[in-house]
Design a protein around this motif. Structure first.
Motif, PDB file in Angstrom:
ATOM      1  N   GLU A  64     -15.532  -3.705  -1.267  1.00 10.47           N
ATOM      2  CA  GLU A  64     -14.437  -2.872  -1.232  1.00 10.47           C
ATOM      3  C   GLU A  64     -14.185  -2.547  -2.358  1.00 10.47           C
ATOM      4  OE1 GLU A  64     -10.170  -3.952   1.339  1.00 10.47           O
ATOM      5  OE2 GLU A  64     -11.452  -5.548   0.493  1.00 10.47           O
ATOM      6  N   ARG A  69      -5.181   4.482  12.910  1.00  6.03           N
ATOM      7  CA  ARG A  69      -4.692   4.160  11.443  1.00  6.03           C
ATOM      8  C   ARG A  69      -4.099   5.090  10.724  1.00  6.03           C
ATOM      9  NH1 ARG A  69     -11.721   3.915  11.953  1.00  6.03           N
ATOM     10  NH2 ARG A  69     -11.825   1.681  10.961  1.00  6.03           N
ATOM     11  N   LYS A  92      -7.968   0.829   4.557  1.00  7.82           N
ATOM     12  CA  LYS A  92      -7.066  -1.155   4.697  1.00  7.82           C
ATOM     13  C   LYS A  92      -7.001  -0.986   3.023  1.00  7.82           C
ATOM     14  CE  LYS A  92      -9.780  -3.324   7.928  1.00  7.82           C
ATOM     15  NZ  LYS A  92     -10.634  -4.696   7.997  1.00  7.82           N
ATOM     16  N   ASN A  93      -7.712   0.115   2.479  1.00  3.71           N
ATOM     17  CA  ASN A  93      -6.924   0.643   0.530  1.00  3.71           C
ATOM     18  C   ASN A  93      -6.025   2.110   0.157  1.00  3.71           C
ATOM     19  OD1 ASN A  93      -8.036  -1.926  -0.550  1.00  3.71           O
ATOM     20  ND2 ASN A  93      -9.309  -0.996   0.678  1.00  3.71           N
ATOM     21  N   GLY A  94      -5.384   2.273   1.396  1.00  5.44           N
ATOM     22  CA  GLY A  94      -4.964   3.582   0.937  1.00  5.44           C
ATOM     23  C   GLY A  94      -5.579   4.954   0.569  1.00  5.44           C
ATOM     24  N   MET A 125       0.900  -1.264   0.396  1.00  2.00           N
ATOM     25  CA  MET A 125       0.340  -0.182   0.294  1.00  2.00           C
ATOM     26  C   MET A 125       0.494   1.275  -0.361  1.00  2.00           C
ATOM     27  SD  MET A 125      -3.133   0.718   2.503  1.00  2.00           S
ATOM     28  CE  MET A 125      -2.380   1.549   3.474  1.00  2.00           C
ATOM     29  N   TRP A 177     -11.567   1.269  -4.200  1.00  2.00           N
ATOM     30  CA  TRP A 177     -10.682   0.497  -5.188  1.00  2.00           C
ATOM     31  C   TRP A 177     -10.902   1.129  -6.299  1.00  2.00           C
ATOM     32  CZ3 TRP A 177     -11.758  -5.648  -5.020  1.00  2.00           C
ATOM     33  CH2 TRP A 177     -10.937  -5.821  -3.951  1.00  2.00           C
ATOM     34  N   ASN A 179     -12.851   0.586   5.180  1.00  2.87           N
ATOM     35  CA  ASN A 179     -11.824   0.310   3.843  1.00  2.87           C
ATOM     36  C   ASN A 179     -10.717   1.082   2.977  1.00  2.87           C
ATOM     37  OD1 ASN A 179     -13.740  -2.527   4.127  1.00  2.87           O
ATOM     38  ND2 ASN A 179     -15.084  -1.999   2.684  1.00  2.87           N
ATOM     39  N   ASP A 222      -0.836  -2.002   4.951  1.00  8.55           N
ATOM     40  CA  ASP A 222      -2.683  -2.772   5.398  1.00  8.55           C
ATOM     41  C   ASP A 222      -2.639  -3.615   6.062  1.00  8.55           C
ATOM     42  OD1 ASP A 222      -0.894  -4.711   3.736  1.00  8.55           O
ATOM     43  OD2 ASP A 222      -2.055  -4.223   1.814  1.00  8.55           O
ATOM     44  N   ASP A 223      -3.264  -4.737   6.130  1.00  9.70           N
ATOM     45  CA  ASP A 223      -3.770  -5.966   6.917  1.00  9.70           C
ATOM     46  C   ASP A 223      -2.158  -6.751   6.733  1.00  9.70           C
ATOM     47  OD1 ASP A 223      -5.645  -4.327   8.389  1.00  9.70           O
ATOM     48  OD2 ASP A 223      -6.660  -5.868   7.636  1.00  9.70           O
ATOM     49  N   CYS A 281      -0.903   3.296  10.341  1.00  6.40           N
ATOM     50  CA  CYS A 281      -0.860   2.568   9.196  1.00  6.40           C
ATOM     51  C   CYS A 281      -0.610   2.665   8.002  1.00  6.40           C
ATOM     52  CB  CYS A 281      -2.590   1.372   8.807  1.00  6.40           C
ATOM     53  SG  CYS A 281      -1.943   0.819  10.821  1.00  6.40           S
TER      54      CYS A 281
END
Length: 201
Positions: free
Chosen positions: A84, A166, A113-115, A1, A88, A110, A175-176, A169
């Motif tokens: 998700e 968060r 988790k995806n930047g 990510m 994206w 979400n 990401d996870d 991250c």
């Protein structure tokens, strides 16, 4: 990510409340599990006419906003079903930050988790940001995640809150899977001990 540190870009105003995930990325684009290529489907039912031509009235089709990387949106952005593909599609189009007063919970999670950075602001601050975004090509905002600041074209500044975990991250591009890999040494040590204590396993 990709890491999110400081983002400077054009902010597009989307003054529509309750934008759901089906509006963000319609169901016909959900057949793929790839994160790339979905940008063409972003808001497709509003970006394109029935004959496939562009709708000139939609904000992202206006020349000033074609390269927007920030979306200033009305209340309750990303509500509706869990998909998700919505973050994206935004990311594939080039949107790295959405600013609103509120978000759908699943969409909000979400994004991180995806930047993609979703920022919650007060209604008063959102009105100011809509004013900034209405300036067309001059609608440039700077998002400083470390400082938790949104800076406008006239030097105005809005602070925002974000969960520290968060924030870390996004700043570090984790990401996870990345978070799990940080513990790779401990995982390898545990698996080694298991093999020694249970060689038959």
């Amino acid at each position: 990510m990709d890491k999110f540190t400081v983002l400077e870009g054009v902010a597009a105003p989307l003054k529509v409340i309750n934008v759901d995930t089906d509006m963000i990325i319609p169901k016909q684009y959900l057949k793929t599990i790839k994160r790339t290529g979905l940008g063409k489907g972003l808001f497709s039912e509003h970006r394109y006419r029935d004959d496939g031509s562009e709708n000139p009235d939609f904000v992202l089709n206006k020349p000033a906003y074609r390269n927007a990387s920030i979306l200033v949106a009305a209340d309750n952005f990303g509500c509706g079903s869990s998909r998700e593909h919505a973050p994206w599609a935004l990311l594939d189009y080039g949107i790295r930050c959405i600013i609103s007063t509120s978000f759908g919970d699943i969409f909000y999670n979400n994004c991180f988790k995806n930047g993609v950075l979703p920022i919650k602001v007060s209604p008063e601050d959102l009105d100011k940001l809509f004013d900034d975004a209405d300036r067309g090509a001059n609608a440039r905002l700077t998002i400083d995640l470390a400082a938790q600041e949104i800076r406008g074209p006239d030097g105005g500044m809005i602070k925002f809150d974000i969960d520290p975990h968060r924030k870390r991250c996004l700043l570090e591009g984790l990401d996870d899977i990345g978070l799990t890999m940080e513990k790779q040494g401990k995982i390898a040590s545990y698996e080694s001990k298991v093999r020694e204590s249970r060689p038959w396993a």
